[in-house]
Design a protein around this motif. Sequence first.
Motif, PDB file in Angstrom:
ATOM      1  N   ARG A  45       2.600  -1.165  -4.050  1.00 41.85           N
ATOM      2  CA  ARG A  45       2.634  -2.458  -3.354  1.00 41.85           C
ATOM      3  C   ARG A  45       3.448  -2.355  -2.065  1.00 41.85           C
ATOM      4  NH1 ARG A  45       6.299  -6.730  -4.189  1.00 41.85           N
ATOM      5  NH2 ARG A  45       7.015  -5.588  -5.990  1.00 41.85           N
ATOM      6  N   TYR A  46       4.590  -1.682  -2.132  1.00 38.47           N
ATOM      7  CA  TYR A  46       5.405  -1.508  -0.927  1.00 38.47           C
ATOM      8  C   TYR A  46       4.646  -0.725   0.139  1.00 38.47           C
ATOM      9  CZ  TYR A  46       9.340  -2.913  -3.889  1.00 38.47           C
ATOM     10  OH  TYR A  46      10.181  -3.586  -4.729  1.00 38.47           O
ATOM     11  N   GLU A  49       1.846  -2.882   1.765  1.00 35.56           N
ATOM     12  CA  GLU A  49       2.387  -3.820   2.747  1.00 35.56           C
ATOM     13  C   GLU A  49       2.819  -3.095   4.024  1.00 35.56           C
ATOM     14  OE1 GLU A  49       2.653  -7.184   2.804  1.00 35.56           O
ATOM     15  OE2 GLU A  49       1.423  -7.177   0.994  1.00 35.56           O
ATOM     16  N   LYS A  52      -0.243  -2.263   5.975  1.00 38.26           N
ATOM     17  CA  LYS A  52      -0.854  -3.485   6.507  1.00 38.26           C
ATOM     18  C   LYS A  52      -0.168  -3.910   7.799  1.00 38.26           C
ATOM     19  CE  LYS A  52       0.165  -7.529   4.797  1.00 38.26           C
ATOM     20  NZ  LYS A  52       0.300  -8.675   3.884  1.00 38.26           N
ATOM     21  N   TRP A  53       1.153  -3.921   7.797  1.00 43.03           N
ATOM     22  CA  TRP A  53       1.883  -4.320   8.993  1.00 43.03           C
ATOM     23  C   TRP A  53       1.744  -3.286  10.094  1.00 43.03           C
ATOM     24  CZ3 TRP A  53       3.092  -9.072   9.910  1.00 43.03           C
ATOM     25  CH2 TRP A  53       3.258  -9.941   8.834  1.00 43.03           C
ATOM     26  N   PHE A  76       9.909  -3.155   4.890  1.00 47.44           N
ATOM     27  CA  PHE A  76       9.161  -2.538   3.798  1.00 47.44           C
ATOM     28  C   PHE A  76       9.440  -1.040   3.726  1.00 47.44           C
ATOM     29  CE2 PHE A  76       6.622  -6.435   3.817  1.00 47.44           C
ATOM     30  CZ  PHE A  76       6.610  -6.680   2.459  1.00 47.44           C
TER      31      PHE A  76
END
Length: 110
Positions: A45-46, A49, A52-53, A76
């Motif tokens: 999950r980290y 993210e 994604k950023w 993150f």
Amino acid sequence: MTEARTSCINPRCNRTYKQEHEGQEVICGKCFRSLPDAVRTNHRRYWREYRKWDRRIKRTRDELKILHMRVIRDRFGTMIDCHWDAEIKPYFLSPEKPEGLDAFLEEVGL
């Protein structure tokens, strides 16, 4: 010519990888799958993210938005580093001792 190799963080695993950065630590897929489900889920999950950023930063042209998004992405990145040091490395480097006579005697001090 020998190329520098980095071994998996699991001391019982013999897999090595080409070293890309100095001081790099890696975990092989087999050892990563042996982690508890909750640890793997959080780590994925980290990373999701973070990526994604990173993609959003590449698409954006506004400098103020880029600065704000870099702060979020770096947060993150810090979470990934902390999770690696607090959850993943200790799982392999200092595994819990099984219940038994040896563990009991060591606990008592004999």
